[in-house]
Design an enzyme around this catalytic site. Structure first.
Site, PDB file in Angstrom:
ATOM      1  N   VAL A   1     -19.950   1.480  -3.352  1.00 59.64           N
ATOM      2  CA  VAL A   1     -20.220   0.042  -3.221  1.00 59.64           C
ATOM      3  C   VAL A   1     -21.658  -0.202  -2.758  1.00 59.64           C
ATOM      4  O   VAL A   1     -22.370  -1.040  -3.324  1.00 59.64           O
ATOM      5  CB  VAL A   1     -19.234  -0.621  -2.236  1.00 59.64           C
ATOM      6  CG1 VAL A   1     -19.519  -2.111  -2.131  1.00 59.64           C
ATOM      7  CG2 VAL A   1     -17.791  -0.383  -2.662  1.00 59.64           C
TER       8      VAL A   1
ATOM      9  N   GLY B   1     -22.798   4.606  -0.822  1.00 56.76           N
ATOM     10  CA  GLY B   1     -21.777   5.197  -1.681  1.00 56.76           C
ATOM     11  C   GLY B   1     -21.513   4.317  -2.885  1.00 56.76           C
ATOM     12  O   GLY B   1     -22.409   3.617  -3.375  1.00 56.76           O
TER      13      GLY B   1
ATOM     14  N   TYR C   1     -24.460   1.380  -3.000  1.00 56.30           N
ATOM     15  CA  TYR C   1     -25.562   1.563  -3.953  1.00 56.30           C
ATOM     16  C   TYR C   1     -25.622   0.404  -4.966  1.00 56.30           C
ATOM     17  O   TYR C   1     -26.692  -0.135  -5.256  1.00 56.30           O
ATOM     18  CB  TYR C   1     -25.447   2.912  -4.667  1.00 56.30           C
ATOM     19  CG  TYR C   1     -26.747   3.288  -5.351  1.00 56.30           C
ATOM     20  CD1 TYR C   1     -27.772   3.898  -4.646  1.00 56.30           C
ATOM     21  CD2 TYR C   1     -26.957   2.981  -6.693  1.00 56.30           C
ATOM     22  CE1 TYR C   1     -28.987   4.206  -5.251  1.00 56.30           C
ATOM     23  CE2 TYR C   1     -28.162   3.298  -7.311  1.00 56.30           C
ATOM     24  CZ  TYR C   1     -29.173   3.904  -6.586  1.00 56.30           C
ATOM     25  OH  TYR C   1     -30.367   4.204  -7.193  1.00 56.30           O
TER      26      TYR C   1
ATOM     27  N   LYS D   1       0.869  -1.185   0.000  1.00 55.64           N
ATOM     28  CA  LYS D   1       0.000   0.000   0.000  1.00 55.64           C
ATOM     29  C   LYS D   1       0.900   1.228   0.000  1.00 55.64           C
ATOM     30  O   LYS D   1       2.041   1.163   0.467  1.00 55.64           O
ATOM     31  CB  LYS D   1      -0.846   0.000   1.288  1.00 55.64           C
ATOM     32  CG  LYS D   1      -2.118   0.789   1.195  1.00 55.64           C
ATOM     33  CD  LYS D   1      -3.298  -0.049   0.730  1.00 55.64           C
ATOM     34  CE  LYS D   1      -4.564   0.789   0.654  1.00 55.64           C
ATOM     35  NZ  LYS D   1      -5.744   0.019   0.307  1.00 55.64           N
TER      36      LYS D   1
ATOM     37  N   GLY E   1     -24.763   2.931   4.410  1.00 58.61           N
ATOM     38  CA  GLY E   1     -23.849   3.584   3.463  1.00 58.61           C
ATOM     39  C   GLY E   1     -24.223   3.272   2.034  1.00 58.61           C
ATOM     40  O   GLY E   1     -24.194   2.113   1.610  1.00 58.61           O
TER      41      GLY E   1
HETATM   42  P1  NAD Z   1     -17.951   5.860  -0.458  1.00 55.91           P
HETATM   43  O1  NAD Z   1     -17.189   6.947   0.202  1.00 55.91           O
HETATM   44  O2  NAD Z   1     -18.316   5.984  -1.896  1.00 55.91           O
HETATM   45  O3  NAD Z   1     -19.321   5.583   0.342  1.00 55.91           O
HETATM   46  C1  NAD Z   1     -19.428   5.597   1.709  1.00 55.91           C
HETATM   47  C2  NAD Z   1     -20.847   6.074   2.027  1.00 55.91           C
HETATM   48  O4  NAD Z   1     -21.089   5.917   3.427  1.00 55.91           O
HETATM   49  C3  NAD Z   1     -21.075   7.552   1.697  1.00 55.91           C
HETATM   50  O5  NAD Z   1     -22.253   7.680   0.904  1.00 55.91           O
HETATM   51  C4  NAD Z   1     -21.227   8.208   3.068  1.00 55.91           C
HETATM   52  O6  NAD Z   1     -22.107   9.313   3.052  1.00 55.91           O
HETATM   53  C5  NAD Z   1     -21.797   7.069   3.871  1.00 55.91           C
HETATM   54  N1  NAD Z   1     -21.598   7.183   5.321  1.00 55.91           N
HETATM   55  C6  NAD Z   1     -20.536   7.647   6.004  1.00 55.91           C
HETATM   56  N2  NAD Z   1     -20.753   7.572   7.321  1.00 55.91           N
HETATM   57  C7  NAD Z   1     -21.987   7.025   7.489  1.00 55.91           C
HETATM   58  C8  NAD Z   1     -22.766   6.666   8.608  1.00 55.91           C
HETATM   59  N3  NAD Z   1     -22.337   6.873   9.855  1.00 55.91           N
HETATM   60  N4  NAD Z   1     -23.963   6.095   8.393  1.00 55.91           N
HETATM   61  C9  NAD Z   1     -24.429   5.878   7.151  1.00 55.91           C
HETATM   62  N5  NAD Z   1     -23.729   6.207   6.038  1.00 55.91           N
HETATM   63  C10 NAD Z   1     -22.523   6.775   6.211  1.00 55.91           C
HETATM   64  O7  NAD Z   1     -17.098   4.533  -0.193  1.00 55.91           O
HETATM   65  P2  NAD Z   1     -17.179   3.152  -0.985  1.00 55.91           P
HETATM   66  O8  NAD Z   1     -16.161   3.151  -2.056  1.00 55.91           O
HETATM   67  O9  NAD Z   1     -18.600   2.836  -1.290  1.00 55.91           O
HETATM   68  O10 NAD Z   1     -16.659   2.150   0.143  1.00 55.91           O
HETATM   69  C11 NAD Z   1     -17.490   1.772   1.239  1.00 55.91           C
HETATM   70  C12 NAD Z   1     -16.686   0.932   2.225  1.00 55.91           C
HETATM   71  O11 NAD Z   1     -16.206  -0.227   1.556  1.00 55.91           O
HETATM   72  C13 NAD Z   1     -15.452   1.644   2.792  1.00 55.91           C
HETATM   73  O12 NAD Z   1     -15.259   1.198   4.112  1.00 55.91           O
HETATM   74  C14 NAD Z   1     -14.323   1.134   1.913  1.00 55.91           C
HETATM   75  O13 NAD Z   1     -13.075   1.134   2.593  1.00 55.91           O
HETATM   76  C15 NAD Z   1     -14.778  -0.299   1.656  1.00 55.91           C
HETATM   77  N6  NAD Z   1     -14.238  -0.874   0.419  1.00 55.91           N
HETATM   78  C16 NAD Z   1     -14.476  -0.272  -0.782  1.00 55.91           C
HETATM   79  C17 NAD Z   1     -13.964  -0.838  -1.957  1.00 55.91           C
HETATM   80  C18 NAD Z   1     -14.254  -0.220  -3.296  1.00 55.91           C
HETATM   81  O14 NAD Z   1     -14.040  -0.889  -4.319  1.00 55.91           O
HETATM   82  N7  NAD Z   1     -14.739   1.007  -3.361  1.00 55.91           N
HETATM   83  C19 NAD Z   1     -13.197  -2.011  -1.883  1.00 55.91           C
HETATM   84  C20 NAD Z   1     -12.994  -2.616  -0.641  1.00 55.91           C
HETATM   85  C21 NAD Z   1     -13.513  -2.034   0.501  1.00 55.91           C
END
Ligand code: NAD
Length: 352
Positions: A186, A184, A188, A80, A182
């Site tokens: 993932v 976001g 959605y 990383k 959440g």
């Molecule tokens: P993102 O930032 O797009 O979405 C996160 C969402 O969570 C946002 O819409 C935010 O408003 C919401 N949120 C934050 N705090 C909150 C709360 N207390 N209650 C409800 N909603 C809340 O992130 P993402 O890319 O969708 O990733 C989501 C999680 O999955 C993260 O923990 C990330 O580390 C993990 N992850 C993501 C990926 C990827 O491919 N994007 C891969 C592995 C792990």
């Protein structure tokens, strides 16, 4: 400043500090383990308060990638990188080109991709300086935009269905109530897959516009962010923050299964045991959220998206193996997952 004595050091093979005065780059590239192949992991850009905090984050995240790739059956190790800086105000093409040169100097032992604070566009800049980069659109397949989130969501969906099968004897999600925390990138996509599979969704997000969208598109029931962890549903999918399973939330949980995307859902390892004692089946986060790293690997190999999805489907068998071992040996699924990963990348041999 501590490196070897940092609590997350854990035998890292290599830690590189690189800087570029002209662009202001300050980066730490951490290579935890390359037993299974070159290390791959995202580049996080974050305004760390101290250099120690940046080092700790790089080491912690890099170690996590070793475990994730090992259990995803990828020929990759764990690494990383972090860039110290504010992604909202300090991003420039020059900065990422300098980052590309820093990655190039590690000589292929580290492959960079996007993470919090970095984007496919930033990876394009890096790619102008090194071939050791992933997470970029291949310009051919519209399903391959460089954004790993839909693939991460698919892996979570597969893991969640396997958990339902283990708990209920079948994986038909029709009518099952799933709480998604959440909405976001993932969360959605996951809602879409769950909706298509007939699940009834309960959702919460800090962003009201995302909630409204999910209510309109999927007929989801909206609850407040304070209440999403205590709703009475079959499954909880944490897709927002880490540390959501802790001493304060555990007693409120009213679910049979936890399966979501968020990294580091357990605040401490002991919370895995507490979930087991409470009869809640936990699909370990890093096992089921590996779809994104699988896609980055297949894209770099020039393989089609259909191969990515076939590989991600295999997450189901790994999760099943973890559930079986955990139940036979009265251990938590999180403990068993860690031991299985260590067996695969050859750190130590355990009885589990
Ligand atoms: P993102 O930032 O797009 O979405 C996160 C969402 O969570 C946002 O819409 C935010 O408003 C919401 N949120 C934050 N705090 C909150 C709360 N207390 N209650 C409800 N909603 C809340 O992130 P993402 O890319 O969708 O990733 C989501 C999680 O999955 C993260 O923990 C990330 O580390 C993990 N992850 C993501 C990926 C990827 O491919 N994007 C891969 C592995 C792990």
């Amino acid at each position: 400043m501590n490196v070897f004595s940092d609590t997350a050091f854990d035998g890292h093979e290599q830690v590189v500090f690189a800087s570029d005065t002209a662009s202001g780059l300050k980066t730490i590239i951490a290579v935890h383990n390359t037993n299974l192949g070159p290390s791959l992991g995202g580049c996080r850009m974050w305004p760390y308060a101290t250099e120690q905090e940046a080092i700790h984050d790089a080491l912690r995240l890099s170690r996590g990638m070793t475990y994730k790739s090992a259990l995803a059956n990828l020929p990759l190790g764990g690494g990383k990188s972090v860039i110290i800086g504010d992604p909202r105000s300090q991003k420039t093409p020059e900065l990422f080109r300098a980052m590309g040169r820093a990655v190039e100097q590690v000589g292929g032992r580290y492959i960079v991709a996007e993470d919090v604070g970095t984007s496919p566009a930033d990876m394009e800049q890096i790619a102008s300086q090194t071939k050791h980069v992933g997470g970029i659109s291949d310009g051919k397949d519209p399903a391959r935009t460089g954004d790993p989130s839909p693939f991460t969501a698919y892996g979570v969906f597969i893991g969640l269905k396997e958990a339902a099968r283990f708990k209920n004897g079948h994986d038909d999600l029709t009518g099952m109530r799933v709480a998604v925390q959440g909405l976001g990138h993932v969360g959605y996509h996951l809602c879409q897959m769950l909706y298509d599979a007939g699940a009834k969704l309960v959702v919460a997000d800090l962003n009201q516009a995302s909630v409204t969208k999910a209510v309109d598109a999927f007929g989801a029931t909206a609850v407040s962010v304070e209440n999403i962890l205590s709703v009475d549903t079959d499954i909880l999918a944490p897709c927002a923050l880490g540390g959501v399973i802790n001493d304060r939330t555990l007693e409120k949980l009213r679910v049979g299964i936890i399966a979501g995307a968020a990294n580091n859902q357990l605040e401490h390892a002991r919370h895995g045991d507490m979930l087991r004692e409470a009869g809640i089946l936990y699909a370990p986060d890093y096992v089921i959220n590996a779809g994104g790293v699988v896609e980055v690997h297949y894209c770099r190999e020039g393989k089609p998206v259909s191969d990515t999805n076939k590989h991600i489907k295999g997450i189901g068998a790994t999760v099943r193996e973890i559930f079986d071992r955990a139940s036979q040996q009265n251990l938590s699924t999180s403990f068993v997952a860690d031991r299985l990963a260590e067996e695969r990348f050859g750190l130590r041999q355990h009885a589990a």
